[in-house]
Design an enzyme around this catalytic site. Structure first.
Site, PDB file in Angstrom:
ATOM      1  N   GLU A 134       9.210  16.071  15.217  1.00 24.94           N
ATOM      2  CA  GLU A 134       9.751  15.819  13.885  1.00 24.94           C
ATOM      3  C   GLU A 134       9.120  16.820  12.913  1.00 24.94           C
ATOM      4  O   GLU A 134       7.902  16.872  12.789  1.00 24.94           O
ATOM      5  CB  GLU A 134       9.430  14.389  13.450  1.00 24.94           C
ATOM      6  CG  GLU A 134      10.048  14.049  12.119  1.00 24.94           C
ATOM      7  CD  GLU A 134       9.882  12.588  11.746  1.00 24.94           C
ATOM      8  OE1 GLU A 134       8.790  12.034  11.962  1.00 24.94           O
ATOM      9  OE2 GLU A 134      10.855  12.007  11.225  1.00 24.94           O
ATOM     10  N   VAL A 178       0.876   6.824  13.336  1.00 22.53           N
ATOM     11  CA  VAL A 178       0.264   5.759  12.525  1.00 22.53           C
ATOM     12  C   VAL A 178       0.884   4.407  12.889  1.00 22.53           C
ATOM     13  O   VAL A 178       0.187   3.388  12.908  1.00 22.53           O
ATOM     14  CB  VAL A 178       0.374   6.078  11.011  1.00 22.53           C
ATOM     15  CG1 VAL A 178      -0.100   4.913  10.172  1.00 22.53           C
ATOM     16  CG2 VAL A 178      -0.446   7.313  10.682  1.00 22.53           C
ATOM     17  N   GLY A 179       2.145   4.389  13.248  1.00 23.59           N
ATOM     18  CA  GLY A 179       2.775   3.139  13.698  1.00 23.59           C
ATOM     19  C   GLY A 179       2.031   2.551  14.881  1.00 23.59           C
ATOM     20  O   GLY A 179       1.789   1.349  14.977  1.00 23.59           O
ATOM     21  N   GLY A 211       6.640   5.146   8.464  1.00 26.29           N
ATOM     22  CA  GLY A 211       5.816   6.350   8.485  1.00 26.29           C
ATOM     23  C   GLY A 211       5.887   6.997   9.849  1.00 26.29           C
ATOM     24  O   GLY A 211       6.872   6.829  10.580  1.00 26.29           O
ATOM     25  N   SER A 212       4.819   7.688  10.191  1.00 23.31           N
ATOM     26  CA  SER A 212       4.840   8.454  11.439  1.00 23.31           C
ATOM     27  C   SER A 212       4.649   7.547  12.656  1.00 23.31           C
ATOM     28  O   SER A 212       4.059   6.476  12.560  1.00 23.31           O
ATOM     29  CB  SER A 212       3.726   9.503  11.408  1.00 23.31           C
ATOM     30  OG  SER A 212       2.476   8.851  11.284  1.00 23.31           O
ATOM     31  N   THR A 213       5.104   8.032  13.796  1.00 22.03           N
ATOM     32  CA  THR A 213       4.952   7.267  15.041  1.00 22.03           C
ATOM     33  C   THR A 213       3.466   7.102  15.382  1.00 22.03           C
ATOM     34  O   THR A 213       3.046   6.026  15.833  1.00 22.03           O
ATOM     35  CB  THR A 213       5.726   7.974  16.169  1.00 22.03           C
ATOM     36  OG1 THR A 213       7.119   7.942  15.812  1.00 22.03           O
ATOM     37  CG2 THR A 213       5.547   7.285  17.505  1.00 22.03           C
ATOM     38  N   CYS A 248      13.371  10.663   7.359  1.00 28.35           N
ATOM     39  CA  CYS A 248      13.155  10.381   8.788  1.00 28.35           C
ATOM     40  C   CYS A 248      14.431  10.547   9.603  1.00 28.35           C
ATOM     41  O   CYS A 248      14.366  10.821  10.793  1.00 28.35           O
ATOM     42  CB  CYS A 248      12.589   8.983   8.950  1.00 28.35           C
ATOM     43  SG  CYS A 248      13.528   7.743   8.059  1.00 28.35           S
ATOM     44  N   LYS A 283       0.884  -1.179   0.000  1.00 23.41           N
ATOM     45  CA  LYS A 283       0.000   0.000   0.000  1.00 23.41           C
ATOM     46  C   LYS A 283       0.916   1.222   0.000  1.00 23.41           C
ATOM     47  O   LYS A 283       1.451   1.622   1.030  1.00 23.41           O
ATOM     48  CB  LYS A 283      -0.876  -0.037   1.254  1.00 23.41           C
ATOM     49  CG  LYS A 283      -2.228   0.660   1.134  1.00 23.41           C
ATOM     50  CD  LYS A 283      -2.179   2.123   0.815  1.00 23.41           C
ATOM     51  CE  LYS A 283      -1.942   2.989   2.037  1.00 23.41           C
ATOM     52  NZ  LYS A 283      -1.685   4.409   1.674  1.00 23.41           N
ATOM     53  N   GLU A 329       9.211   1.353  11.172  1.00 23.55           N
ATOM     54  CA  GLU A 329      10.295   2.335  11.029  1.00 23.55           C
ATOM     55  C   GLU A 329       9.616   3.695  11.101  1.00 23.55           C
ATOM     56  O   GLU A 329       8.921   4.090  10.174  1.00 23.55           O
ATOM     57  CB  GLU A 329      11.031   2.107   9.705  1.00 23.55           C
ATOM     58  CG  GLU A 329      12.423   2.710   9.703  1.00 23.55           C
ATOM     59  CD  GLU A 329      12.452   4.065   9.035  1.00 23.55           C
ATOM     60  OE1 GLU A 329      12.219   5.064   9.760  1.00 23.55           O
ATOM     61  OE2 GLU A 329      12.694   4.126   7.825  1.00 23.55           O
TER      62      GLU A 329
HETATM   63  P1  ADP Z   1       2.995  11.076   7.067  1.00 23.46           P
HETATM   64  O1  ADP Z   1       2.457  11.606   8.374  1.00 23.46           O
HETATM   65  O2  ADP Z   1       4.430  11.312   6.924  1.00 23.46           O
HETATM   66  O3  ADP Z   1       2.157  11.406   5.877  1.00 23.46           O
HETATM   67  P2  ADP Z   1       1.839   8.585   7.678  1.00 23.46           P
HETATM   68  O4  ADP Z   1       2.396   7.837   8.818  1.00 23.46           O
HETATM   69  O5  ADP Z   1       0.548   9.329   7.874  1.00 23.46           O
HETATM   70  O6  ADP Z   1       2.963   9.532   7.179  1.00 23.46           O
HETATM   71  O7  ADP Z   1       1.644   7.646   6.422  1.00 23.46           O
HETATM   72  C1  ADP Z   1       2.506   6.622   6.058  1.00 23.46           C
HETATM   73  C2  ADP Z   1       1.695   5.532   5.411  1.00 23.46           C
HETATM   74  O8  ADP Z   1       0.744   5.040   6.353  1.00 23.46           O
HETATM   75  C3  ADP Z   1       0.886   5.965   4.196  1.00 23.46           C
HETATM   76  O9  ADP Z   1       0.905   4.914   3.235  1.00 23.46           O
HETATM   77  C4  ADP Z   1      -0.511   6.151   4.763  1.00 23.46           C
HETATM   78  O10 ADP Z   1      -1.531   5.982   3.795  1.00 23.46           O
HETATM   79  C5  ADP Z   1      -0.548   5.031   5.774  1.00 23.46           C
HETATM   80  N1  ADP Z   1      -1.557   5.211   6.828  1.00 23.46           N
HETATM   81  C6  ADP Z   1      -2.050   6.365   7.328  1.00 23.46           C
HETATM   82  N2  ADP Z   1      -2.975   6.107   8.281  1.00 23.46           N
HETATM   83  C7  ADP Z   1      -3.066   4.764   8.396  1.00 23.46           C
HETATM   84  C8  ADP Z   1      -3.830   3.874   9.221  1.00 23.46           C
HETATM   85  N3  ADP Z   1      -4.702   4.315  10.097  1.00 23.46           N
HETATM   86  N4  ADP Z   1      -3.634   2.542   9.065  1.00 23.46           N
HETATM   87  C9  ADP Z   1      -2.741   2.075   8.173  1.00 23.46           C
HETATM   88  N5  ADP Z   1      -2.000   2.853   7.366  1.00 23.46           N
HETATM   89  C10 ADP Z   1      -2.158   4.182   7.473  1.00 23.46           C
END
Ligand code: ADP
Length: 502
Positions: free
Chosen positions: A400, A250-251, A246-248, A303, A193, A269
């Site tokens: 960040e 969303v992690g 991605g972001s902490t 990052c 994705k 990561e």
């Molecule tokens: P940024 O804040 O740098 O845009 P994100 O952590 O939001 O990074 O996004 C990184 C990835 O995680 C993207 O592919 C985004 O679509 C995906 N993402 C965002 N929200 C969710 C979620 N609730 N569950 C799974 N994946 C997500």
């Protein structure tokens, strides 16, 4: 991205290929989303809509996971010899090299990245990552165990199964292959994705993967949004592992989704607030070059950006002067222009976010030495920005930013540098600039970060495991450690002689 920020820039048309792949790639076919919906992806240089891309959702994730599940449970890929999987992955690597122009341009148009850096750096790196793991695919083996009783025991290394890879937008190609390469080499099947901001490269790789001979269902790409497609992948009962960058925030959601569904393991990561520590014995000019590059490269959208620059008091004034000069000479413009140092931020959301942090820095009392503004004649570009007199608890020192913003801190002793460098909830990377071996040894061992770069920065390598400490996550991208993140260990035991157990 609002059209009010869309301004015309000079675009070298000759380099711009047509966008060829915009649909979901599931089971070897490009198909529309079940809902028929699409979403825009825009060129951050101009605000222009580049393409309408299929908007995958829960149903599409389900279709992709079913295809990957079938390919794993019944298909050839996990059952091929490692040598054969390696051969196919090497073919894909060659195809990537053959298309580096088109792929580089795609990265520039979709994410505002420097064309030359993509074409000559990132795209060949992807091909080499594939080759690295292709070479490992026929060297996956377990151990013979020294059993205490009269039994023979050994371990088998088996692919974990269906892998969900959720990618960020800042390095769409490198992130794709840092996850797909070890997973595929291990014999897993994959659903990727990509980030909604930069969906195009992943679809191109899906096309090349088919051409290389990766069987249908083994590599699937579902474009779409995080809270819908991403969340559906993280919580799917038939996905055996999630690898996320991605972001902490969303992690954390992904870990929750994994915990609430089938307890799948996750590799995360996440964010960073990495320090670069410059000691008094450093060559001021070289150190300033390194520190500005470490803070501003890729518009700060990385990052591991060295967003906290800690400088020892003896060279502080000279170092600051040198950094400001270098930041002022940094050229901002069209990322297709080979003389440009950085292009636009990826989208309006990020652009506003970075400017918000800069405002906050000023409000909290940091001294703005240079930059701090959007560039007047262009779209989503932000000047390289340097703040001095930054206190450890200011927002710009703790959050960040993901933009071209350097914060300067003055320190006296080695102990103080270590303590302040570690004063963050993150632990992704760190830099040290000194000629003193004792300082190198002491500081590198005291920093709580997953990567420490001494007299260099961004020293990524296919053989170098990369991943965080603390809230920067866990699990590795790169290196053989990451291959093992996609393998399960099975222990097999049998009696050596006639056994009372039988
Ligand atoms: P940024 O804040 O740098 O845009 P994100 O952590 O939001 O990074 O996004 C990184 C990835 O995680 C993207 O592919 C985004 O679509 C995906 N993402 C965002 N929200 C969710 C979620 N609730 N569950 C799974 N994946 C997500």
């Amino acid at each position: 991205m609002g059209s009010e920020t869309a301004r015309e820039t000079e675009v070298p048309k000759a380099k711009i290929p047509e966008i060829r792949y915009t649909k979901l790639f599931i089971n070897g076919e490009f198909i529309d989303a079940v809902s028929g919906k699409t979403f825009e992806t825009r060129d951050p240089r101009t605000g222009e809509v580049l393409a309408m891309v299929s908007e995958g959702d829960k149903d599409d994730i389900d279709r992709a996971v079913k295809a990957a599940r079938h390919a794993f449970d019944h298909g050839q890929w996990p059952r091929l010899s490692g040598a054969e999987r390696g051969r196919i992955l090497r073919r894909l690597a060659d195809l990537i090299d053959e298309h580096s122009d088109e792929l580089g341009a795609l990265e520039t148009r979709d994410g505002g990245k420097l064309f030359l850096v993509s074409k000559l750096g990132e795209i060949p790196t992807c091909a080499n990552t594939l080759r690295y793991f292709a070479g490992a695919a026929d060297k996956i083996h377990g151990h013979t165990l020294k059993m205490a009783r009269e039994m023979m025991g050994y371990t088998l290394k088996e692919p974990v199964g269906v892998v969900g890879a959720i990618l960020p937008w800042n390095f769409p190609s490198i992130m794709f292959f840092s996850k797909a390469s070890p997973a595929l080499a291990a014999g897993c099947t994959v659903v990727v994705k990509p980030a909604e901001q930069t969906p195009l490269a992943a679809l191109f790789y899906a096309h090349l993967a088919k051409q290389a001979g990766i069987p249908d269902g083994v590599l699937n790409v579902v474009t779409g949004y995080g809270p819908t497609a991403g969340a559906a992948l993280a919580s799917h009962m038939e996905v055996d592992k999630i690898s996320f960058t991605g972001s902490t925030e969303v992690g954390r959601l992904i870990m929750e989704a994994a915990a609430k569904s089938n307890l799948k393991p996750v590799s995360l990561e996440l964010g960073g607030k990495s320090p670069i520590i410059v000691f008094d014995d450093a060559d001021v000019n070289v150190a300033a070059e390194l520190a500005t590059m470490a803070a501003f490269f890729n518009k700060g959208e990385i990052c591991v950006a060295a967003s906290r620059t800690l400088v020892q008091e003896g060279i502080y004034d000279d170092f600051v002067k040198a950094c400001v000069e270098k930041a002022k000479a940094w050229k901002i413009g069209d990322p297709f222009d080979p003389t440009v140092n950085h292009g636009p931020q990826v989208d309006k959301v990020q652009f506003d976010r970075v400017l918000g942090f800069i405002q906050q820095g000023k409000k909290e009392g940091a001294t703005l030495l240079t930059g701090g503004k959007p560039c007047e004649e262009t779209g989503l570009h932000i000047e390289p920005t340097i703040f001095a007199n930054v206190q450890d608890d200011m927002t710009i020192a703790t959050e960040e930013i993901f933009g071209p913003v350097m914060s300067l801190f003055k320190f006296k002793t080695v102990e103080e540098a270590i303590e302040r460098a570690n004063k963050t909830r993150y632990g992704l990377a760190a830099g040290i600039v000194t000629k003193d071996l004792n300082t190198v040894n002491r500081v590198s061992r005291s920093l709580r970060a997953g990567a420490v770069w001494i007299n260099c920065y961004f020293a990524f390598d296919n053989d170098a495991p990369f991943g965080g400490y603390k809230m920067s996550g866990f699990g590795k991208d790169s290196g053989l450690d990451s291959l093992h993140d996609y393998l399960n260990t099975k222990t097999v035991v049998t009696p050596l002689f006639d056994s009372p157990w039988l």
